[in-house]
Design an enzyme around this catalytic site. Structure first.
Site, PDB file in Angstrom:
ATOM      1  N   HIS A  85       0.826  -1.214   0.000  1.00  0.00           N
ATOM      2  CA  HIS A  85       0.000   0.000   0.000  1.00  0.00           C
ATOM      3  C   HIS A  85       0.858   1.260   0.000  1.00  0.00           C
ATOM      4  O   HIS A  85       0.442   2.316  -0.453  1.00  0.00           O
ATOM      5  CB  HIS A  85      -0.906   0.037   1.239  1.00  0.00           C
ATOM      6  CG  HIS A  85      -1.830  -1.132   1.347  1.00  0.00           C
ATOM      7  ND1 HIS A  85      -2.816  -1.387   0.420  1.00  0.00           N
ATOM      8  CD2 HIS A  85      -1.915  -2.124   2.269  1.00  0.00           C
ATOM      9  CE1 HIS A  85      -3.472  -2.472   0.771  1.00  0.00           C
ATOM     10  NE2 HIS A  85      -2.936  -2.939   1.876  1.00  0.00           N
ATOM     11  N   HIS A 110       5.489   6.841   6.620  1.00  0.00           N
ATOM     12  CA  HIS A 110       5.146   6.310   5.287  1.00  0.00           C
ATOM     13  C   HIS A 110       4.693   7.448   4.387  1.00  0.00           C
ATOM     14  O   HIS A 110       4.474   8.571   4.862  1.00  0.00           O
ATOM     15  CB  HIS A 110       4.059   5.235   5.407  1.00  0.00           C
ATOM     16  CG  HIS A 110       2.775   5.774   5.943  1.00  0.00           C
ATOM     17  ND1 HIS A 110       2.442   5.724   7.273  1.00  0.00           N
ATOM     18  CD2 HIS A 110       1.751   6.428   5.337  1.00  0.00           C
ATOM     19  CE1 HIS A 110       1.267   6.301   7.458  1.00  0.00           C
ATOM     20  NE2 HIS A 110       0.826   6.744   6.293  1.00  0.00           N
ATOM     21  N   HIS A 112       2.315   8.930   0.835  1.00  0.00           N
ATOM     22  CA  HIS A 112       1.195   8.835  -0.109  1.00  0.00           C
ATOM     23  C   HIS A 112       1.593   9.651  -1.331  1.00  0.00           C
ATOM     24  O   HIS A 112       2.197  10.706  -1.195  1.00  0.00           O
ATOM     25  CB  HIS A 112      -0.084   9.382   0.513  1.00  0.00           C
ATOM     26  CG  HIS A 112      -0.504   8.631   1.745  1.00  0.00           C
ATOM     27  ND1 HIS A 112      -1.330   7.530   1.711  1.00  0.00           N
ATOM     28  CD2 HIS A 112      -0.174   8.807   3.044  1.00  0.00           C
ATOM     29  CE1 HIS A 112      -1.501   7.066   2.927  1.00  0.00           C
ATOM     30  NE2 HIS A 112      -0.812   7.817   3.767  1.00  0.00           N
ATOM     31  N   GLU A 123      -2.847  13.606   0.584  1.00  0.00           N
ATOM     32  CA  GLU A 123      -4.155  13.249   1.126  1.00  0.00           C
ATOM     33  C   GLU A 123      -4.865  14.510   1.602  1.00  0.00           C
ATOM     34  O   GLU A 123      -6.002  14.768   1.244  1.00  0.00           O
ATOM     35  CB  GLU A 123      -3.990  12.236   2.256  1.00  0.00           C
ATOM     36  CG  GLU A 123      -3.336  10.952   1.761  1.00  0.00           C
ATOM     37  CD  GLU A 123      -3.818   9.736   2.495  1.00  0.00           C
ATOM     38  OE1 GLU A 123      -3.534   9.639   3.698  1.00  0.00           O
ATOM     39  OE2 GLU A 123      -4.483   8.876   1.875  1.00  0.00           O
ATOM     40  N   HIS A 136       3.623  10.945   6.285  1.00  0.00           N
ATOM     41  CA  HIS A 136       2.963  10.796   7.586  1.00  0.00           C
ATOM     42  C   HIS A 136       3.915  10.155   8.580  1.00  0.00           C
ATOM     43  O   HIS A 136       4.476   9.094   8.299  1.00  0.00           O
ATOM     44  CB  HIS A 136       1.702   9.921   7.449  1.00  0.00           C
ATOM     45  CG  HIS A 136       0.585  10.612   6.724  1.00  0.00           C
ATOM     46  ND1 HIS A 136      -0.477   9.936   6.178  1.00  0.00           N
ATOM     47  CD2 HIS A 136       0.376  11.931   6.471  1.00  0.00           C
ATOM     48  CE1 HIS A 136      -1.302  10.821   5.611  1.00  0.00           C
ATOM     49  NE2 HIS A 136      -0.794  12.027   5.771  1.00  0.00           N
ATOM     50  N   THR A 218      -5.951   7.115   7.594  1.00  0.00           N
ATOM     51  CA  THR A 218      -6.477   7.340   6.239  1.00  0.00           C
ATOM     52  C   THR A 218      -6.557   6.041   5.437  1.00  0.00           C
ATOM     53  O   THR A 218      -6.840   6.063   4.250  1.00  0.00           O
ATOM     54  CB  THR A 218      -5.614   8.361   5.476  1.00  0.00           C
ATOM     55  OG1 THR A 218      -4.298   7.820   5.294  1.00  0.00           O
ATOM     56  CG2 THR A 218      -5.528   9.678   6.225  1.00  0.00           C
ATOM     57  N   THR A 219      -6.275   4.907   6.085  1.00  0.00           N
ATOM     58  CA  THR A 219      -6.422   3.587   5.461  1.00  0.00           C
ATOM     59  C   THR A 219      -7.217   2.706   6.425  1.00  0.00           C
ATOM     60  O   THR A 219      -7.276   2.999   7.619  1.00  0.00           O
ATOM     61  CB  THR A 219      -5.046   2.930   5.222  1.00  0.00           C
ATOM     62  OG1 THR A 219      -4.344   2.856   6.467  1.00  0.00           O
ATOM     63  CG2 THR A 219      -4.219   3.731   4.226  1.00  0.00           C
TER      64      THR A 219
END
Ligand SMILES: *[C@@H]1O[C@H](CO)[C@@H](O)[C@H](O)[C@H]1NC(C)=O
Ligand SMILES: *[C@@H]1O[C@H](CO)[C@@H](O)[C@H](O)[C@H]1NC(C)=O
Length: 346
Positions: A85, A110, A112, A123, A136, A218-219
């Protein structure tokens, strides 16, 4: 052999589906379906959000974020993982945050991002503006809870720093510590150890200016237990650094004959609902752009002018009507005969 592999893969897929852990950003398991398996994803306090600066409430009591132990995070190696992911880097508990209501210890960071040639990838948005990527850094409340697994279940369990990433002219060497290693973890499930480095360098310079709100992961499982800090100042990386993030990884395992690029791993902004977004800095009139200010000034002037002209003409008409009525009275009483004679003329 191949058949066994396919069967095994099918089996693990079925297992994953049963546990509701198989999710993607688009398609039949995409973000609009997350709440089927993960109730919280359909909640009222979800992340990310589009931060509308006109509705943000300034709270001068919000202190600067003070990361501790970020600059020299010990001798232990960091683990960099492609989890299918995102790319995720483990962080040691010697790193923690001050400047939040409680002490929060670092767990992992991690990213995005979007895909090549696209402006989107972040995000969080600010006044509808998206950014090419977002970092993040996840922390858990170590004052109240023994470990992250316990904290994850609690309302005040997590705190995440959100760093908006934009493209500049020069490479950002701090980000190379991660981006240079992506070629070693191209496929989902792969991980490597990397030497520890100064994580503070990944942050923007101004840690006193940020947006603060209560939100979620957010996941999936989208747990609504995250105290969000989204920095106002953005971090810059070069276009080629961004391309390495956008083009370096696959969301599929190494054995998969149809590799799927790991791109566009960002969730759409969620409704703010009853929540308030606070800012540690004043976002008053400066929230308007020069164009908006010109529009407001001219709009106001034009509005005033229209009201003035309307009133002016109405008053004038009333006055003229009165004068005409007075004349009429005079005219009618003095020469009624002439008028009637005129009106009967063929
Ligand atoms: C986390 O803490 C809880 C409560 O103290 C404990 O029961 C659990 O075993 C711990 N989990 C891990 C992974 O250390
Ligand atoms: C977050 O929620 C908690 C609990 O309801 C509340 O005390 C706190 O003020 C909220 N913080 C923000 C930034 O809205």
């Amino acid at each position: 052999m191949l058949l066994t592999l396919i069967l095994l893969q099918g089996f693990s897929h079925a297992l994953a589906a049963n546990h509701g852990s198989h999710w993607t950003y688009k398609g039949p398991h995409g973000q609009v379906h997350w709440s089927d398996d993960h109730l919280d994803c359909g909640g009222q306090a979800q992340s990310p959000i589009d931060i509308q600066t006109k509705s943000v409430r300034h709270n001068p009591a919000l202190p600067p974020i003070e990361p501790q132990g970020y600059r020299s995070p010990g001798d232990g190696a960091f683990t960099l993982l492609n989890n299918g992911h995102t790319v995720e880097m483990s962080l040691p508990p010697s790193m923690f945050l001050r400047g939040l209501p409680q002490t929060y210890v670092a767990v992992q960071l991690h990213f995005h991002w979007g895909s090549r040639g696209q402006a989107s990838g972040s995000e969080h948005q600010v006044n509808g503006e998206t950014f090419p990527a977002e970092l993040h850094i996840v922390h858990y409340n170590s004052e109240s809870y023994a470990n992250v697994s316990e904290a994850k279940q609690r309302v005040d369990g997590l705190a995440v720093l959100g760093i908006l990433i934009e493209v500049g002219n020069v490479a950002n060497p701090a980000y190379d510590n991660i981006l240079d290693r992506l070629k070693n973890i191209q496929y989902a499930g792969q991980k490597i150890s990397i030497p520890p480095f100064d994580v503070h360098e990944l942050l923007p310079g101004q840690l006193g200016h940020y947006f603060r709100y209560n939100g979620s992961l957010t996941t999936p499982p989208c747990s609504q237990n995250v105290l969000w800090t989204v920095f106002r100042q953005r971090v810059r990386i070069s276009a080629s650094q961004l391309e390495r993030l956008q083009g370096g990884l696959y969301s599929t395992k190494v054995a998969n004959s149809l590799p799927v690029p790991l791109v566009d791993n960002y969730r759409a902004p969620q409704l703010l609902n009853q929540r308030v977004v606070f800012s540690s800095f004043p976002v008053g009139p400066s929230a308007y752009s020069a164009g908006e200010i010109v529009a407001i000034v001219f709009g106001t002037l034009f509005g005033c002018l229209s009201i003035f002209l309307t009133v002016h003409f109405v008053v004038k008409r009333i006055r003229m009507k009165r004068i005409r009525e007075q004349k009429d009275v005079v005219f009618k009483s003095s020469s009624r005969r002439a008028v009637s004679g005129n009106s009967h003329r063929p």
